[in-house]
Design a protein around this motif. Structure first.
Motif, short mmCIF file in Angstrom:
data_model
loop_
_atom_site.label_atom_id
_atom_site.label_comp_id
_atom_site.label_asym_id
_atom_site.label_seq_id
_atom_site.Cartn_x
_atom_site.Cartn_y
_atom_site.Cartn_z
N ASN A 72 29.51 27.25 133.13
CA ASN A 72 30.62 27.76 132.32
C ASN A 72 30.25 27.80 130.83
O ASN A 72 30.50 28.80 130.15
N ALA A 73 29.67 26.72 130.35
CA ALA A 73 29.35 26.64 128.91
C ALA A 73 28.27 27.65 128.54
O ALA A 73 28.34 28.29 127.48
N ALA A 74 27.29 27.83 129.44
CA ALA A 74 26.21 28.77 129.15
C ALA A 74 26.75 30.20 129.11
O ALA A 74 26.34 31.02 128.27
N VAL A 75 27.69 30.50 130.01
CA VAL A 75 28.27 31.85 130.03
C VAL A 75 29.08 32.10 128.75
O VAL A 75 29.03 33.17 128.15
N LEU A 76 29.82 31.09 128.32
CA LEU A 76 30.57 31.24 127.05
C LEU A 76 29.60 31.44 125.89
O LEU A 76 29.85 32.24 124.99
N ASN A 77 28.49 30.71 125.93
CA ASN A 77 27.51 30.85 124.87
C ASN A 77 26.94 32.27 124.85
O ASN A 77 26.84 32.90 123.79
N LEU A 102 32.11 30.03 118.16
CA LEU A 102 31.91 30.05 119.61
C LEU A 102 30.47 29.67 119.99
O LEU A 102 30.24 28.89 120.91
N ARG A 103 29.51 30.21 119.25
CA ARG A 103 28.11 29.97 119.60
C ARG A 103 27.70 28.52 119.37
O ARG A 103 27.13 27.88 120.25
N THR A 107 27.02 25.68 122.27
CA THR A 107 25.69 25.04 122.30
C THR A 107 25.85 23.52 122.32
O THR A 107 25.21 22.82 123.11
N GLU A 108 26.77 23.02 121.46
CA GLU A 108 27.06 21.59 121.44
C GLU A 108 27.62 21.13 122.78
O GLU A 108 27.27 20.06 123.30
N LEU A 109 28.49 21.96 123.33
CA LEU A 109 29.11 21.64 124.62
C LEU A 109 28.04 21.52 125.71
O LEU A 109 28.05 20.59 126.52
N LEU A 110 27.13 22.46 125.71
CA LEU A 110 26.06 22.46 126.71
C LEU A 110 25.20 21.20 126.58
O LEU A 110 24.86 20.56 127.58
N LYS A 111 24.92 20.81 125.34
CA LYS A 111 24.13 19.59 125.11
C LYS A 111 24.87 18.38 125.66
O LYS A 111 24.30 17.52 126.32
N ALA A 112 26.19 18.31 125.36
CA ALA A 112 27.00 17.17 125.82
C ALA A 112 27.04 17.12 127.34
O ALA A 112 26.99 16.05 127.96
#
Ligand code: HEC
Length: 144
Positions: A72-77, A102-103, A107-112
């Motif tokens: 999900n996070a990667a698709v939003l990115n 958003l970007r 990216t932070e979300l994906l890391k977390a």
């Protein structure tokens, strides 16, 4: 004072109308590809955003759930690039919401998510959703 000839007045009005209407189409759709902004919002952004919200509310996540959240996070990115592509972006506010808020937020979300840190993920997600309201306030027309 010299009077402005009628043709020039007419031409100016048409020119202004043209600029205004092309800016509106630009927001709703890119220049060459058929996808409308509304379709990307409904088909991609909203469902992925909802899944993240649900996933993070569940708190104690299993490995499989973290893996789904990463999708999900990667698709939003990736969406932060789509929203900037094909001449869709009309101004700096749009650009900041998509290519910064958003970007960076996703990216932070994906890391977390990769480090399975629920608190960091929640805080990054709240950054992500700031991009929605920022862009909508300026560019999404009031409820039809
Ligand atoms: C850079 C600008 C921008 C960003 C960022 C953005 N949106 Fe949108 N969104 C729009 C625009 C423009 C529309 C209106 C499209 C139209 O009706 O033509 C829209 C419409 C929508 C709609 C309504 C779609 C429909 O079926 O009518 C939803 C739902 C939506 N956005 C969700 C989100 C969510 C959730 C986020 C944040 C994760 C987000 N958007 C981020 C620009 C943006």
């Amino acid at each position: 004072m010299k009077r402005i000839p009628m043709v020039i007045k007419l031409f100016s009005v048409l020119l202004i109308l043209g600029i205004v209407s092309s800016a509106v189409t630009q927001i709703q759709k890119g220049k060459t590809r058929p996808l409308t902004t509304e379709q990307w919002m409904e088909g991609v952004i909203e469902p992925h955003c909802k899944s993240i919200k649900k996933g993070l509310e569940a708190n104690l996540l299993e490995d499989k759930a973290w893996k789904k959240l990463a999708v999900n996070a990667a698709v939003l990115n990736e969406s932060s690039y789509v929203l900037m592509a094909d001449g869709r972006c009309p101004d700096g506010l749009w650009a900041t919401a998509a290519s910064e808020t958003l970007r960076v937020g996703s990216t932070e979300l994906l890391k977390a998510i990769e480090s399975k840190n629920i608190e960091a993920a929640k805080s990054a997600f709240s950054q992500v959703t700031k991009s929605c309201s920022a862009c909508h306030k300026a560019h999404k027309k009031k409820e039809k």
